[in-house]
Design a protein around this motif. Structure first.
Motif, PDB file in Angstrom:
ATOM      1  N   HIS A  28       0.832  -1.202   0.000  1.00  0.00           N
ATOM      2  CA  HIS A  28       0.000   0.000   0.000  1.00  0.00           C
ATOM      3  C   HIS A  28       0.869   1.256   0.000  1.00  0.00           C
ATOM      4  N   GLU A  29       1.956   1.220   0.756  1.00  0.00           N
ATOM      5  CA  GLU A  29       2.856   2.379   0.842  1.00  0.00           C
ATOM      6  C   GLU A  29       3.533   2.660  -0.500  1.00  0.00           C
ATOM      7  N   ILE A  30       4.030   1.622  -1.160  1.00  0.00           N
ATOM      8  CA  ILE A  30       4.820   1.857  -2.373  1.00  0.00           C
ATOM      9  C   ILE A  30       3.932   2.098  -3.594  1.00  0.00           C
ATOM     10  N   GLN A  31       2.698   1.595  -3.588  1.00  0.00           N
ATOM     11  CA  GLN A  31       1.829   1.870  -4.738  1.00  0.00           C
ATOM     12  C   GLN A  31       1.466   3.355  -4.796  1.00  0.00           C
ATOM     13  N   ASN A  32       1.554   4.038  -3.637  1.00  0.00           N
ATOM     14  CA  ASN A  32       1.335   5.491  -3.615  1.00  0.00           C
ATOM     15  C   ASN A  32       2.465   6.262  -4.297  1.00  0.00           C
ATOM     16  N   LYS A  33       3.575   5.554  -4.551  1.00  0.00           N
ATOM     17  CA  LYS A  33       4.707   6.162  -5.275  1.00  0.00           C
ATOM     18  C   LYS A  33       4.660   5.777  -6.754  1.00  0.00           C
ATOM     19  N   LYS A  34       3.477   5.373  -7.201  1.00  0.00           N
ATOM     20  CA  LYS A  34       3.240   5.046  -8.621  1.00  0.00           C
ATOM     21  C   LYS A  34       3.893   3.740  -9.066  1.00  0.00           C
ATOM     22  N   TYR A  35       4.212   2.863  -8.102  1.00  0.00           N
ATOM     23  CA  TYR A  35       4.680   1.530  -8.471  1.00  0.00           C
ATOM     24  C   TYR A  35       3.480   0.610  -8.693  1.00  0.00           C
ATOM     25  N   LYS A  36       3.618  -0.339  -9.625  1.00  0.00           N
ATOM     26  CA  LYS A  36       2.588  -1.354  -9.837  1.00  0.00           C
ATOM     27  C   LYS A  36       2.939  -2.587  -9.008  1.00  0.00           C
ATOM     28  N   ILE A  37       1.920  -3.211  -8.419  1.00  0.00           N
ATOM     29  CA  ILE A  37       2.134  -4.396  -7.588  1.00  0.00           C
ATOM     30  C   ILE A  37       1.681  -5.636  -8.356  1.00  0.00           C
ATOM     31  N   PHE A  38       2.610  -6.568  -8.542  1.00  0.00           N
ATOM     32  CA  PHE A  38       2.298  -7.857  -9.172  1.00  0.00           C
ATOM     33  C   PHE A  38       2.379  -8.932  -8.097  1.00  0.00           C
ATOM     34  N   TYR A  39       1.352  -9.744  -7.999  1.00  0.00           N
ATOM     35  CA  TYR A  39       1.244 -10.711  -6.905  1.00  0.00           C
ATOM     36  C   TYR A  39       1.181 -12.125  -7.478  1.00  0.00           C
TER      37      TYR A  39
END
Length: 308
Positions: A28-39
């Motif tokens: 949640h913290e890093i997606q606010n820096k415009k990173y995409k999360i792949f799970y």
């Protein structure tokens, strides 16, 4: 331009509790820096044509919604295209876990992987603590019945744990020597950890967070009435605490040593100022709980230190 994708190898988000889960908190913290999360799930990791491929999905987390995650797109991804990979699945540290570390080893020079897969494989969470036994309650690692009998005769009240379990599972308090039970336990788990029982566990343990060789914060977890287990998954209540000078000194030493071993993120535990022998490197937890108790956001520290 560096690809702003962060892959998380973990248990399916539907199995996670967003109110306490550290993986969700970090994502949640890093997606606010415009990173995409792949799970992706560990079972969906492959080597195909010399490439490390994961079958998973891009995902977005949102604490304010009842369903805290949204799957955006399912696909296969070449993990060497990621900026970072977080290994975050729960143990047990079994052959599947070990196999994923060997697979990820093949791309660790191309992608920053937290924690380093070789290091996770080399650092057995409980056996690694053997080098710090002077800071621990009396502890032996064995499957020899005679050694266990001798240990029990000396200490009267003993905790036994499997070496490769997690989250307080299969931990037993023995106040009488039940040889039939112990033999059955050893048959199931092979080498086990036997430790002198510390009565002050009733007041709680302390979980210390180590990031990039630094001591970054701590919480206490107080077992529910009648229990000796300080895991929140077993009903323990978290509270805010400070570390003593002794705990700080030991934590600083271990933090520096773990950094030398290429471990970026770890959690260690104390009971009554004694290291309890769990050096958590596979999937350390507690960051969201610390934030809720104190307002200290170690997810920010985590990503800042990673990019340093």
């Amino acid at each position: 331009m560096i690809n702003k994708i962060i892959a998380i190898q973990g248990n399916h988000p539907s199995k996670l509790n967003p109110t306490t889960d550290t993986s969700v908190f970090l994502a949640h913290e890093i997606q606010n820096k415009k990173y995409k999360i792949f799970y992706y799930d560990p079972k969906d990791l492959s080597i195909i044509n010399s490439k490390v491929i994961a079958k998973g999905f891009f995902i977005k987390f949102n604490y304010s919604q009842k369903k805290f995650f949204k799957i955006l797109k399912k696909q296969k991804l070449d993990l060497s295209n990621c900026k970072y990979i977080l290994i975050r699945q729960d143990p047990p540290f079994n052959l599947e876990y070990i196999s994923t570390t060997y697979i990820l080893d093949t791309i660790k020079d191309k992608v920053k992987i937290i924690n380093n897969p070789t290091s996770i494989r080399n650092i057995s969470e409980k056996l690694y603590s053997a080098k710090y036994q002077k800071f621990m309650p009396r502890t032996i690692f064995t499957q020899n019945i005679d050694e266990i009998k001798k240990f029990f005769k000396t200490h009267k009240k003993v905790i036994i744990k499997p070496i490769h379990s997690y989250s307080g599972n299969d931990i037993h308090l023995l106040d009488s020597l039940n040889l039939r039970f112990i033999k059955k336990f050893i048959k199931k788990h092979d080498h086990i950890m036997c430790q002198k029982y510390l009565y002050k566990i009733s007041k709680g343990d302390k979980r210390v967070f180590l990031i990039n060789g630094k001591v970054c914060g701590a919480i206490s977890r107080v077992p529910k009435k009648g229990s000796f287990l300080s895991n929140m998954s077993k009903g323990a209540k978290p509270i805010n605490i400070e570390l003593t000078n002794i705990e700080k000194r030991i934590s600083i030493l271990i933090a520096k040593n773990l950094k030398k071993e290429n471990i970026f993120f770890a959690g260690i535990d104390f009971i009554d100022q004694k290291l309890n022998g769990d050096i958590n490197v596979t999937s350390p937890t507690g960051l969201k709980t610390l934030f809720d108790l104190s307002g200290i956001n170690l997810a920010k520290v985590f990503w800042k230190e990673l990019r340093a």
